[in-house]
Design a protein around this motif. Sequence first.
Motif, short mmCIF file in Angstrom:
data_model
loop_
_atom_site.label_atom_id
_atom_site.label_comp_id
_atom_site.label_asym_id
_atom_site.label_seq_id
_atom_site.Cartn_x
_atom_site.Cartn_y
_atom_site.Cartn_z
N ASN A 19 -2.95 8.89 -0.59
CA ASN A 19 -2.78 8.40 0.77
C ASN A 19 -2.97 6.89 0.76
OD1 ASN A 19 -3.15 7.66 3.48
ND2 ASN A 19 -4.16 9.58 3.99
N SER A 20 -2.04 6.15 1.34
CA SER A 20 -2.15 4.69 1.32
C SER A 20 -3.43 4.20 2.00
CB SER A 20 -0.93 4.06 1.99
OG SER A 20 -0.86 4.41 3.36
N GLU A 21 -4.01 5.01 2.88
CA GLU A 21 -5.25 4.62 3.55
C GLU A 21 -6.46 4.70 2.62
OE1 GLU A 21 -5.42 3.25 6.63
OE2 GLU A 21 -3.24 3.30 6.36
N GLN A 22 -6.28 5.26 1.43
CA GLN A 22 -7.36 5.28 0.44
C GLN A 22 -7.43 3.98 -0.35
OE1 GLN A 22 -5.91 9.47 -1.05
NE2 GLN A 22 -7.96 9.11 -1.90
N ILE A 23 -6.48 3.08 -0.13
CA ILE A 23 -6.35 1.86 -0.94
C ILE A 23 -6.99 0.68 -0.24
CG2 ILE A 23 -4.69 0.24 -1.94
CD1 ILE A 23 -2.74 2.66 -2.11
N THR A 24 -7.74 -0.10 -1.00
CA THR A 24 -8.28 -1.37 -0.53
C THR A 24 -7.79 -2.46 -1.46
OG1 THR A 24 -10.31 -0.27 0.26
CG2 THR A 24 -10.37 -2.67 0.03
N LEU A 25 -7.15 -3.47 -0.91
CA LEU A 25 -6.61 -4.55 -1.72
C LEU A 25 -7.62 -5.68 -1.87
CD1 LEU A 25 -2.98 -4.73 -0.36
CD2 LEU A 25 -3.72 -3.81 -2.55
N GLY A 26 -7.50 -6.39 -3.00
CA GLY A 26 -8.41 -7.50 -3.24
C GLY A 26 -7.71 -8.68 -3.87
N ASN A 27 -8.35 -9.82 -3.80
CA ASN A 27 -7.89 -11.02 -4.48
C ASN A 27 -8.28 -10.88 -5.95
OD1 ASN A 27 -8.76 -14.34 -4.97
ND2 ASN A 27 -6.75 -13.81 -4.19
N GLY A 28 -7.54 -10.00 -6.64
CA GLY A 28 -7.96 -9.53 -7.95
C GLY A 28 -8.94 -8.37 -7.75
N SER A 29 -9.08 -7.53 -8.77
CA SER A 29 -10.02 -6.41 -8.63
C SER A 29 -11.46 -6.90 -8.55
CB SER A 29 -9.85 -5.41 -9.78
OG SER A 29 -10.02 -6.03 -11.03
N ASN A 30 -11.74 -8.12 -9.04
CA ASN A 30 -13.08 -8.69 -8.89
C ASN A 30 -13.50 -8.74 -7.43
OD1 ASN A 30 -12.85 -9.20 -11.61
ND2 ASN A 30 -13.54 -11.33 -11.47
N ASP A 31 -12.54 -9.07 -6.57
CA ASP A 31 -12.80 -9.14 -5.14
C ASP A 31 -13.25 -7.79 -4.60
OD1 ASP A 31 -12.85 -10.25 -2.57
OD2 ASP A 31 -10.72 -9.87 -2.21
N VAL A 32 -12.60 -6.73 -5.07
CA VAL A 32 -12.97 -5.38 -4.63
C VAL A 32 -14.36 -5.01 -5.14
CG1 VAL A 32 -12.30 -2.96 -4.59
CG2 VAL A 32 -10.54 -4.72 -4.59
N LYS A 36 0.83 -1.21 0.00
CA LYS A 36 0.00 0.00 0.00
C LYS A 36 0.87 1.26 0.00
CE LYS A 36 -3.77 -0.02 2.55
NZ LYS A 36 -4.71 -0.26 3.67
N GLN A 37 2.00 1.20 0.69
CA GLN A 37 2.92 2.34 0.65
C GLN A 37 3.48 2.54 -0.76
OE1 GLN A 37 3.97 4.61 3.17
NE2 GLN A 37 2.16 3.80 4.20
N ALA A 38 3.84 1.44 -1.41
CA ALA A 38 4.39 1.52 -2.77
C ALA A 38 3.34 2.05 -3.75
CB ALA A 38 4.89 0.15 -3.21
N LEU A 39 2.11 1.58 -3.61
CA LEU A 39 1.04 2.06 -4.48
C LEU A 39 0.74 3.53 -4.21
CD1 LEU A 39 -1.52 -0.90 -4.49
CD2 LEU A 39 -0.53 0.20 -6.50
N GLY A 40 0.70 3.89 -2.94
CA GLY A 40 0.42 5.28 -2.61
C GLY A 40 1.45 6.23 -3.21
#
Length: 378
Positions: free
Chosen positions: A86-99, A76-80
């Motif tokens: 802000n890394s807190e804006q990120i939600t990770l998923g098991n693929g974007s389908n999961d999100v 999340k830090q790398a993506l941010g």
Amino acid sequence: MACDYIELANKGVQGLQPYQPGKPVEELKRELGISDIVKLASNENPLGPSPKALDAIRSILPELTRYPDGNAFRLKQALGKKLGVNSEQITLGNGSNDVLELIGRAYLTGHSAALYSQHAFAVYPIVTQAIGAQHIAVPAKNWGHDLEAMAAAITDKTRVIFIANPNNPTGTWLSEQEVRAFLDKVPARIIVVLDEAYTEYVDQPDFPNGIALLSEYPNLVVTRTFSKAYGLAGLRIGYSVSHLQVADILNRIRQPFNANMAAQEAAIAALDDEDYLAKSVQVNAEGMAYLESEFKRLGLDFIPSVGNFICVDVAQPAGPVDQALLQEGVIVRSVAPYQMPNHLRVSIGTAEENGRFINALKKVMADRQTPLEESNPE
């Protein structure tokens, strides 16, 4: 005592048909005994993973006995840093389908509705119907999103709108002006999901960067993936970027270990491999140009695409053509379930794979001088 376990299920789930992925290479080998197979069915990166990603995976193999970081802090830090958020804006998923499913679970109920476009990604209605919400497909315009019609379809029940840009399976895209004009019409109470799974491939001057729009439209959620341009489809890693409050809600229902250790490490390394990404985009552009020229030479219409795939109209029911290509060891995708009965979706492969497909298509089309009836129109 006998029991009907279908009837026990959620009513929305009872009416669902499972998502049908592209046929795996191993399945075709078993069915036909063919060993030399080209798969151009699932919009995968033909280059294989980034060498840096492979090295990262090897480095953590001794640690696979441990659970991954449930919050994926380093990724999340790398993506941010990469995205400027802000890394807190990120939600990770098991693929974007999961999100996408997390968004549905968080914001849809049996008394609400979701909108999406005709010919859009099949996961949108699956997610919506499984929850029991109403799902409304708005008729497409020139194979893509008709945003004016989608705005007009909004009702008091609408809670989520799904927009794929570029769209899968048609490859059509929306300009920044079109997206902004639409977002200006959508009430703030409605979550707008901008699915940008193929954004890295796009080279259009008027194409929007959804993440850059987040500060102006807090109801916007942008989803992306490492499955396509970053070549990590087998590890299933995707993410969304959204308003902090939306991300907070999504992370409340996200399973704590939905991003596995290998996926996290590979994604961090892939983000750092700019040469690999540039090569992926280049190979895709060259392959797209080749297929377009060959389709023109064959007199076949196609839908202009900015993804890593293209839909071609074979001027007859595509199902039998798809089956004939399988006999030639070439796996592509019939998109009849998307109300496109005469189209095949073809992923862009390497130069050799693209040539193999075109040669097989020429043979199949020559063998089928007159269209045959589908053996099973259902």
